[in-house]
Design a protein around this motif. Structure first.
Motif, PDB file in Angstrom:
ATOM      1  N   SER A 183      45.646 -30.676 -72.648  1.00  0.00           N
ATOM      2  CA  SER A 183      46.445 -30.027 -73.471  1.00  0.00           C
ATOM      3  C   SER A 183      46.958 -28.568 -72.872  1.00  0.00           C
ATOM      4  CB  SER A 183      46.006 -29.660 -74.969  1.00  0.00           C
ATOM      5  OG  SER A 183      46.764 -28.988 -75.931  1.00  0.00           O
ATOM      6  N   ARG A 210      56.351 -36.439 -70.776  1.00  0.00           N
ATOM      7  CA  ARG A 210      57.833 -35.632 -70.807  1.00  0.00           C
ATOM      8  C   ARG A 210      57.365 -34.207 -70.085  1.00  0.00           C
ATOM      9  NH1 ARG A 210      56.069 -33.801 -76.999  1.00  0.00           N
ATOM     10  NH2 ARG A 210      53.356 -33.684 -76.567  1.00  0.00           N
ATOM     11  N   LEU A 270      57.034 -30.380 -69.056  1.00  0.00           N
ATOM     12  CA  LEU A 270      56.814 -29.162 -69.706  1.00  0.00           C
ATOM     13  C   LEU A 270      57.960 -28.058 -69.612  1.00  0.00           C
ATOM     14  CD1 LEU A 270      53.165 -28.590 -67.947  1.00  0.00           C
ATOM     15  CD2 LEU A 270      53.607 -29.884 -69.812  1.00  0.00           C
ATOM     16  N   TYR A 298      51.419 -29.412 -75.140  1.00  0.00           N
ATOM     17  CA  TYR A 298      51.657 -30.568 -74.740  1.00  0.00           C
ATOM     18  C   TYR A 298      50.515 -31.222 -74.281  1.00  0.00           C
ATOM     19  CZ  TYR A 298      56.585 -28.729 -73.996  1.00  0.00           C
ATOM     20  OH  TYR A 298      57.789 -28.275 -74.475  1.00  0.00           O
ATOM     21  N   GLU A 338      48.461 -34.550 -73.021  1.00  0.00           N
ATOM     22  CA  GLU A 338      48.675 -35.821 -72.191  1.00  0.00           C
ATOM     23  C   GLU A 338      47.306 -36.548 -72.016  1.00  0.00           C
ATOM     24  OE1 GLU A 338      51.643 -36.874 -71.830  1.00  0.00           O
ATOM     25  OE2 GLU A 338      52.837 -35.067 -71.959  1.00  0.00           O
TER      26      GLU A 338
END
Length: 377
Positions: free
Chosen positions: A161, A139, A141, A7, A9
């Motif tokens: 990340s 979003r 995790l 993920y 961000e």
């Protein structure tokens, strides 16, 4: 199906965190370059191959010789050596070139394991920092991260990340398949007759980029004005890359959502990009990344992606009767089959043949030229 997923961000560091991150990036880069030079010299001068364990033992003496390395978390330095070892493994396996030295003004990154970061009440803390990272979450995790990679691109943007465990859920089965022909005038041409067009992201910003590059070339090296001009050029490149990646993600997601089986070409992009006249356009088309995204998204959704052999004559074969032209120059965009008199659009006909070959490959385990199909199931 459980799998790993990153993920990514964007975050905005405080002034204190900027200083800490700059020190961490610099120490990681120093250890990487110093160790790479040591390993290279040991091999060429003494014929000695330095193992990863020897490089880690040498890190103790490096900290004694260069006290500034103690200002950052030791985990960062250890992970830097692990990343270098992975780079050597890829080189020995023939998957990559010999590791290169890291540059100060290129993209910077560092990797942290659980010993150097923590997640508390939805906030991410890193070692040596009292405040959490100001992350703009897009979003939630899926699980607690097992490792974190912090990076800074050439446009001055910071990203984090987080590698998490992810529960991939199968999508409902759809009774639809598609063949995709990749091109330049239209990036994606489907067997259903749809053409995507080409947004040409590089061309869109070409004039502005050329102007800023001319301004950069006139600035004195080492001056603050040159640094500002360099940042402006980097931001344009980042804008182009972001637009291209966004379009690729949307297209790959649409194909996976709507089709149970997706058949695509297996192109030698690395070889094709050697053409000096088409290199910029091929790079802008992002074919390799598009196929990569199709593959992992299909795996998560339990759908199939089939790559047919690159030498399969998809453009020269009639999708109606199977007649194959001996030669069909790229300048010919439409043609009529001399056997069945079917009029073909070159790209749509190729997409239909790709779909036929891909489905045949799934049925019998081979593509149109007899080689094994690469299927993601």
């Amino acid at each position: 199906m459980k799998t790993k997923r990153a993920y990514k961000e964007r975050f905005y560091p405080t002034p204190e965190q900027e200083i800490l991150l700059a020190q961490s990036f610099g120490c990681a880069r120093f250890v990487y370059n110093n160790t790479l030079r040591f390993r290279t010299d040991a091999y060429y001068k003494d014929g000695q191959s330095i193992s990863h364990s020897e490089a880690e033992k040498r890190l103790v003496s490096l900290k004694t010789e260069f006290p500034f390395l103690a200002d950052v978390s030791s985990v960062i330095l250890q992970q830097t050596l692990r990343d270098q070892q992975e780079a050597f493994k890829n080189f020995w396996a023939g998957r990559a070139k010999y590791p290169k030295f890291k540059k100060r003004h290129s993209r910077q990154s560092m990797r942290l394991t659980k010993a150097a970061f923590s997640v508390k009440n939805g906030h991410l803390f890193i070692a040596k920092s009292k405040e959490p990272l100001n992350i703009r979450w897009s979003r939630e995790l899926s699980s607690e991260p097992s490792s974190v990679t912090i990076s800074k691109d050439r446009a001055g943007r910071y990203f984090v990340s987080m590698l998490c465990e992810f529960e991939a859920k199968a999508m409902p089965i759809r009774n639809k398949t598609v063949g995709i022909d990749l091109g330049l005038n239209d990036l994606f041409i489907t067997s259903d007759g749809e053409k995507s067009g080409n947004p040409r992201h590089t061309k869109r910003y070409e004039r502005k980029l050329a102007y800023l590059q001319r301004q950069l070339s006139k600035k004195q090296k080492g001056s603050s004005n040159r640094a500002k001009a360099k940042l402006k050029v980097a931001r344009i490149h980042a804008k182009i890359a972001d637009c291209r990646m966004d379009a690729t993600h949307k297209a790959s997601r649409e194909f996976i959502d709507e089709n149970q089986v997706v058949c695509v070409e297996s192109l030698n992009v690395k070889g094709m990009i050697q053409n000096p006249k088409l290199a910029k356009h091929i790079a802008d088309a992002n074919w390799g990344e598009f196929v990569r995204q199709l593959q992992y998204k299909a795996e998560w959704a339990e759908r199939k992606v089939v790559q047919i052999d690159r030498f399969f004559p998809s453009s020269k074969r009639c999708s109606g009767c199977g007649f194959v032209h001996e030669s069909l120059p790229l300048s010919i965009r439409e043609w009529e089959c001399p056997e069945c008199r079917t009029h073909h659009d070159r790209d749509i006909n190729a997409a239909k043949n790709i779909k036929t070959a891909g489905l045949a490959g799934l049925a019998c385990g081979a593509t149109g030229t007899g080689m094994a199909a690469k299927a993601t199931i």
